[in-house]
Design a protein around this motif. Structure first.
Motif, PDB file in Angstrom:
ATOM      1  N   MET A   1      55.204  20.918  65.457  1.00 19.55           N
ATOM      2  CA  MET A   1      54.164  21.825  65.003  1.00 19.55           C
ATOM      3  C   MET A   1      53.195  21.057  64.119  1.00 19.55           C
ATOM      4  O   MET A   1      53.577  20.095  63.449  1.00 19.55           O
ATOM      5  CB  MET A   1      54.787  22.998  64.231  1.00 19.55           C
ATOM      6  N   ASN A   2      51.940  21.474  64.111  1.00 24.24           N
ATOM      7  CA  ASN A   2      50.952  20.803  63.264  1.00 24.24           C
ATOM      8  C   ASN A   2      50.244  21.830  62.381  1.00 24.24           C
ATOM      9  O   ASN A   2      50.032  22.977  62.776  1.00 24.24           O
ATOM     10  CB  ASN A   2      49.948  20.026  64.112  1.00 24.24           C
ATOM     11  N   TRP A   3      49.869  21.381  61.187  1.00 26.00           N
ATOM     12  CA  TRP A   3      49.357  22.305  60.177  1.00 26.00           C
ATOM     13  C   TRP A   3      48.033  22.954  60.564  1.00 26.00           C
ATOM     14  O   TRP A   3      47.804  24.122  60.274  1.00 26.00           O
ATOM     15  CB  TRP A   3      49.230  21.592  58.836  1.00 26.00           C
ATOM     16  N   GLU A   4      47.145  22.206  61.220  1.00 29.05           N
ATOM     17  CA  GLU A   4      45.852  22.812  61.559  1.00 29.05           C
ATOM     18  C   GLU A   4      46.052  24.042  62.440  1.00 29.05           C
ATOM     19  O   GLU A   4      45.436  25.095  62.232  1.00 29.05           O
ATOM     20  CB  GLU A   4      44.946  21.810  62.276  1.00 29.05           C
ATOM     21  N   GLN A   5      46.933  23.927  63.428  1.00 26.22           N
ATOM     22  CA  GLN A   5      47.206  25.048  64.327  1.00 26.22           C
ATOM     23  C   GLN A   5      47.955  26.160  63.602  1.00 26.22           C
ATOM     24  O   GLN A   5      47.670  27.347  63.771  1.00 26.22           O
ATOM     25  CB  GLN A   5      48.024  24.549  65.524  1.00 26.22           C
ATOM     26  N   LEU A   6      48.902  25.785  62.752  1.00 30.57           N
ATOM     27  CA  LEU A   6      49.692  26.762  62.007  1.00 30.57           C
ATOM     28  C   LEU A   6      48.852  27.581  61.035  1.00 30.57           C
ATOM     29  O   LEU A   6      49.197  28.721  60.709  1.00 30.57           O
ATOM     30  CB  LEU A   6      50.803  26.042  61.227  1.00 30.57           C
ATOM     31  N   LEU A   7      47.738  27.011  60.579  1.00 33.63           N
ATOM     32  CA  LEU A   7      46.872  27.692  59.608  1.00 33.63           C
ATOM     33  C   LEU A   7      45.717  28.416  60.300  1.00 33.63           C
ATOM     34  O   LEU A   7      44.639  28.581  59.733  1.00 33.63           O
ATOM     35  CB  LEU A   7      46.326  26.672  58.607  1.00 33.63           C
ATOM     36  N   SER A   8      45.966  28.915  61.496  1.00 30.16           N
ATOM     37  CA  SER A   8      44.927  29.561  62.296  1.00 30.16           C
ATOM     38  C   SER A   8      44.369  30.814  61.616  1.00 30.16           C
ATOM     39  O   SER A   8      45.108  31.689  61.162  1.00 30.16           O
ATOM     40  CB  SER A   8      45.495  29.951  63.670  1.00 30.16           C
ATOM     41  N   LEU A   9      43.052  30.895  61.595  1.00 31.40           N
ATOM     42  CA  LEU A   9      42.359  32.064  61.053  1.00 31.40           C
ATOM     43  C   LEU A   9      42.060  33.111  62.121  1.00 31.40           C
ATOM     44  O   LEU A   9      41.456  34.148  61.835  1.00 31.40           O
ATOM     45  CB  LEU A   9      41.042  31.629  60.401  1.00 31.40           C
ATOM     46  N   LYS A  10      42.461  32.851  63.355  1.00 30.03           N
ATOM     47  CA  LYS A  10      42.183  33.768  64.457  1.00 30.03           C
ATOM     48  C   LYS A  10      42.783  35.141  64.191  1.00 30.03           C
ATOM     49  O   LYS A  10      43.854  35.274  63.599  1.00 30.03           O
ATOM     50  CB  LYS A  10      42.748  33.214  65.768  1.00 30.03           C
ATOM     51  N   ARG A  11      42.086  36.181  64.648  1.00 31.71           N
ATOM     52  CA  ARG A  11      42.578  37.560  64.579  1.00 31.71           C
ATOM     53  C   ARG A  11      42.580  38.159  65.976  1.00 31.71           C
ATOM     54  O   ARG A  11      41.838  37.705  66.859  1.00 31.71           O
ATOM     55  CB  ARG A  11      41.693  38.411  63.657  1.00 31.71           C
ATOM     56  N   GLN A  12      43.389  39.178  66.157  1.00 33.64           N
ATOM     57  CA  GLN A  12      43.469  39.821  67.466  1.00 33.64           C
ATOM     58  C   GLN A  12      42.077  40.277  67.915  1.00 33.64           C
ATOM     59  O   GLN A  12      41.341  40.918  67.162  1.00 33.64           O
ATOM     60  CB  GLN A  12      44.417  41.021  67.412  1.00 33.64           C
ATOM     61  N   GLY A  13      41.710  39.914  69.150  1.00 29.94           N
ATOM     62  CA  GLY A  13      40.421  40.300  69.710  1.00 29.94           C
ATOM     63  C   GLY A  13      39.338  39.259  69.543  1.00 29.94           C
ATOM     64  O   GLY A  13      38.260  39.390  70.141  1.00 29.94           O
ATOM     65  N   ASP A  14      39.592  38.209  68.757  1.00 29.46           N
ATOM     66  CA  ASP A  14      38.596  37.150  68.580  1.00 29.46           C
ATOM     67  C   ASP A  14      38.353  36.407  69.895  1.00 29.46           C
ATOM     68  O   ASP A  14      39.297  36.123  70.636  1.00 29.46           O
ATOM     69  CB  ASP A  14      39.059  36.128  67.536  1.00 29.46           C
ATOM     70  N   THR A  15      37.110  36.091  70.154  1.00 30.13           N
ATOM     71  CA  THR A  15      36.778  35.274  71.330  1.00 30.13           C
ATOM     72  C   THR A  15      36.365  33.861  70.922  1.00 30.13           C
ATOM     73  O   THR A  15      36.450  32.928  71.723  1.00 30.13           O
ATOM     74  CB  THR A  15      35.636  35.916  72.137  1.00 30.13           C
ATOM     75  N   ASN A  16      35.932  33.698  69.680  1.00 23.42           N
ATOM     76  CA  ASN A  16      35.550  32.378  69.182  1.00 23.42           C
ATOM     77  C   ASN A  16      36.511  31.935  68.085  1.00 23.42           C
ATOM     78  O   ASN A  16      37.065  32.758  67.345  1.00 23.42           O
ATOM     79  CB  ASN A  16      34.128  32.400  68.612  1.00 23.42           C
ATOM     80  N   LYS A  17      36.704  30.621  67.984  1.00 20.34           N
ATOM     81  CA  LYS A  17      37.598  30.079  66.969  1.00 20.34           C
ATOM     82  C   LYS A  17      36.963  30.208  65.596  1.00 20.34           C
ATOM     83  O   LYS A  17      35.777  29.951  65.414  1.00 20.34           O
ATOM     84  CB  LYS A  17      37.899  28.608  67.272  1.00 20.34           C
ATOM     85  N   ARG A  18      37.764  30.628  64.613  1.00 19.48           N
ATOM     86  CA  ARG A  18      37.300  30.692  63.228  1.00 19.48           C
ATOM     87  C   ARG A  18      37.647  29.371  62.547  1.00 19.48           C
ATOM     88  O   ARG A  18      38.830  28.996  62.486  1.00 19.48           O
ATOM     89  CB  ARG A  18      37.972  31.851  62.486  1.00 19.48           C
ATOM     90  N   LEU A  19      36.661  28.681  62.034  1.00 15.41           N
ATOM     91  CA  LEU A  19      36.876  27.388  61.395  1.00 15.41           C
ATOM     92  C   LEU A  19      36.973  27.552  59.883  1.00 15.41           C
ATOM     93  O   LEU A  19      36.186  28.287  59.283  1.00 15.41           O
ATOM     94  CB  LEU A  19      35.738  26.428  61.736  1.00 15.41           C
ATOM     95  N   ARG A  20      37.934  26.877  59.272  1.00 17.54           N
ATOM     96  CA  ARG A  20      38.127  26.999  57.827  1.00 17.54           C
ATOM     97  C   ARG A  20      36.885  26.540  57.061  1.00 17.54           C
ATOM     98  O   ARG A  20      36.484  27.167  56.073  1.00 17.54           O
ATOM     99  CB  ARG A  20      39.359  26.179  57.399  1.00 17.54           C
ATOM    100  N   LYS A  21      36.255  25.458  57.499  1.00 13.36           N
ATOM    101  CA  LYS A  21      35.119  24.932  56.739  1.00 13.36           C
ATOM    102  C   LYS A  21      33.894  25.835  56.801  1.00 13.36           C
ATOM    103  O   LYS A  21      32.953  25.672  56.025  1.00 13.36           O
ATOM    104  CB  LYS A  21      34.757  23.531  57.238  1.00 13.36           C
ATOM    105  N   GLU A  22      33.926  26.849  57.710  1.00 19.17           N
ATOM    106  CA  GLU A  22      32.809  27.799  57.806  1.00 19.17           C
ATOM    107  C   GLU A  22      33.096  29.112  57.082  1.00 19.17           C
ATOM    108  O   GLU A  22      32.296  30.029  57.108  1.00 19.17           O
ATOM    109  CB  GLU A  22      32.500  28.083  59.275  1.00 19.17           C
ATOM    110  N   GLN A  23      34.254  29.188  56.426  1.00 21.29           N
ATOM    111  CA  GLN A  23      34.646  30.420  55.743  1.00 21.29           C
ATOM    112  C   GLN A  23      33.830  30.650  54.470  1.00 21.29           C
ATOM    113  O   GLN A  23      33.432  29.697  53.785  1.00 21.29           O
ATOM    114  CB  GLN A  23      36.134  30.358  55.370  1.00 21.29           C
ATOM    115  N   ASP A  24      33.604  31.913  54.166  1.00 23.01           N
ATOM    116  CA  ASP A  24      32.967  32.317  52.914  1.00 23.01           C
ATOM    117  C   ASP A  24      34.013  32.212  51.797  1.00 23.01           C
ATOM    118  O   ASP A  24      35.012  32.933  51.805  1.00 23.01           O
ATOM    119  CB  ASP A  24      32.463  33.753  53.037  1.00 23.01           C
TER     120      ASP A  24
END
Length: 447
Positions: A1-24
């Motif tokens: 397992m790798n941390w980047e994948q484990l720390l996924s910001l995705k939510r049910q129904g998302d079509t685009n990947k949520r990137l941590r560096k783009e978070q508010d």
């Protein structure tokens, strides 16, 4: 397992990947998870659900709500301590992807906040009461009509699986339940397996199960997205735990070990001096004897020792996690963090006393007996009324039951398993007081 994948910001129904560096940074996705849980009706209901004493009228005894809040606070600290070390070890997570050590704390805090959200009324005896209704009670009539896994879901009714259902289930107008990030859902999933095979190994992740059959497709989606490792055991697929699940579990273990013990002292079930002696053994390396001796009241002494004990065990659990990070990521670490603690003997002594003096006390036993009768009665009334409706044989009494309660479960569903899980989920959602009130009304004891 790798941390980047484990720390996924995705939510049910998302079509685009949520990137941590783009978070508010003012409203981080993992912190939104916490907010959604704490404002949910399922979480608020924990204020009237048993932690130690069912239907307790004593103000200083913990409920599932106060317990969950405390576990969340401990989990946040654990996550931050571990997160700082992880980012030092894997700096690309910060420099390339934008993760911060607080992210780990936010994920663990949210998952810990929700860890008991699926628990029925009357504590763990509530789970057993629902299970036994289907195993040895009137509900065993359904066995031949269900698959082995469907039936096992019912006879081993599990609060963790019910919690996953509550957090993720779509309802009319509400897609994806609370729509939590997959990282938080992963950390929440304490037992990433189906109800069968039952306890296929001694691995801590196989002790219970984590989802009902109806939630299996979405569970697998989350597991795939965050990269949980797949294993085949007895021809069935199971998964490795999300690493942060070990921290959620440790936070829970720390709190119920120390704080349930504290409740037992406050209730007079455990003698103060006898109990304080055990806490002192746990924190003897950290205690300031002069400060402790200046404390006059039991509450102050308890508060001081509790704080030291929790702080000691947070540091211990975090160190064990970091020392075994590679094993945890490879899925080969097979025990709870606290089980590897150098304080294991002291912890076991405290738990043994809690079992004898609190969990098996006369007051708890008598109320658990009442809980069995209450939940079995509610399940039977709802199941019978639903069966008769499905068969077109509703009595007037059945119609009254469904008129009063039918909006709360899927009695019109053509699928028997879905109906039974829905009824069980509804009964499990009741608070201790609500369950008692509905029982009294059904029995004609209150109008």
């Amino acid at each position: 397992m790798n941390w980047e994948q484990l720390l996924s910001l995705k939510r049910q129904g998302d079509t685009n990947k949520r990137l941590r560096k783009e978070q508010d940074e003012t409203r981080l996705g993992f912190e939104v998870d916490y907010d959604r849980i704490i404002f949910s009706s399922a979480f608020r209901s924990l204020q009237d659900k048993t932690q130690v004493i069912p239907l307790s009228k004593t103000s200083f005894v913990h409920t599932r709500l106060t317990h969950s809040l405390e576990v969340s606070v401990v989990g946040r600290s654990l996550g931050r301590v571990v997160g700082k070390k992880i980012l030092e070890k894997h700096p690309h997570l910060a420099t390339i992807h934008g993760y911060r050590f607080n992210d780990f704390g936010a994920i663990v805090a949210a998952a810990a906040l929700a860890h008991d959200i699926g628990n029925p009324p009357f504590g763990h005896s509530g789970e057993k009461a629902i299970g036994e209704y289907f195993k040895t009670g009137s509900g065993n009539r359904y066995k031949s009509q269900l698959t082995p896994k469907q039936y096992q879901d019912l006879i081993d009714f599990e609060g963790n699986a019910n919690g996953f259902k509550i957090l993720t289930e779509s309802r009319q107008g509400i897609e994806g339940g609370l729509r939590l990030s997959y990282a938080t859902l992963g950390a929440f999933m304490k037992y990433p397996k189906e109800s069968l095979p039952k306890k296929p190994t001694t691995h801590i992740a196989h002790k219970k199960f984590g989802f009902f059959q109806n939630e299996k497709p979405f569970f697998q989606e989350v597991a795939h997205e965050i990269g949980l490792l797949q294993h085949t055991i007895k021809n069935e697929v199971t998964y490795s735990r999300h690493p942060l699940t070990f921290l959620v579990e440790a936070a829970d273990d720390i709190c119920y070990t120390i704080i349930d013990f504290e409740d037992g002292i406050n209730l007079g079930l455990i003698e103060e001096e006898y109990a304080l002696e055990y806490l002192i053994k746990l924190v003897k390396d950290a205690i300031n004897t002069s400060k402790y001796n200046n404390l006059v009241t039991t509450a102050d002494r308890l508060s001081y020792l509790r704080s030291l004990a929790i702080n000691t065990l947070i540091g211990e659990a975090a160190s064990i996690f970091i020392d075994h990070e590679e094993q945890i990521l490879s899925g080969t670490f097979d025990a709870a963090l606290i089980d590897k603690s150098k304080y294991q003997a002291q912890i076991n002594d405290i738990i043994k006393i809690s079992v004898e003096k609190i969990y098996q006390s006369q007051e708890v036993t008598e109320k658990e007996i009442a809980g069995y009768e209450i939940l079995a009665t509610l399940l039977d009334r709802y199941c019978v009324a639903t069966d008769n409706y499905t068969q077109g044989q509703s009595s007037n009494y059945d119609k009254l039951i469904l008129r009063a309660e039918g909006a709360n479960f899927e009695y019109k569903n053509d699928d028997l398993y879905a109906r039974l899980i829905s009824i069980s989920n509804y009964v499990a959602s009741l608070t201790d007081g609500n369950a008692l009130l509905k029982f009294q009304k059904i029995r004609g004891l209150q109008l």
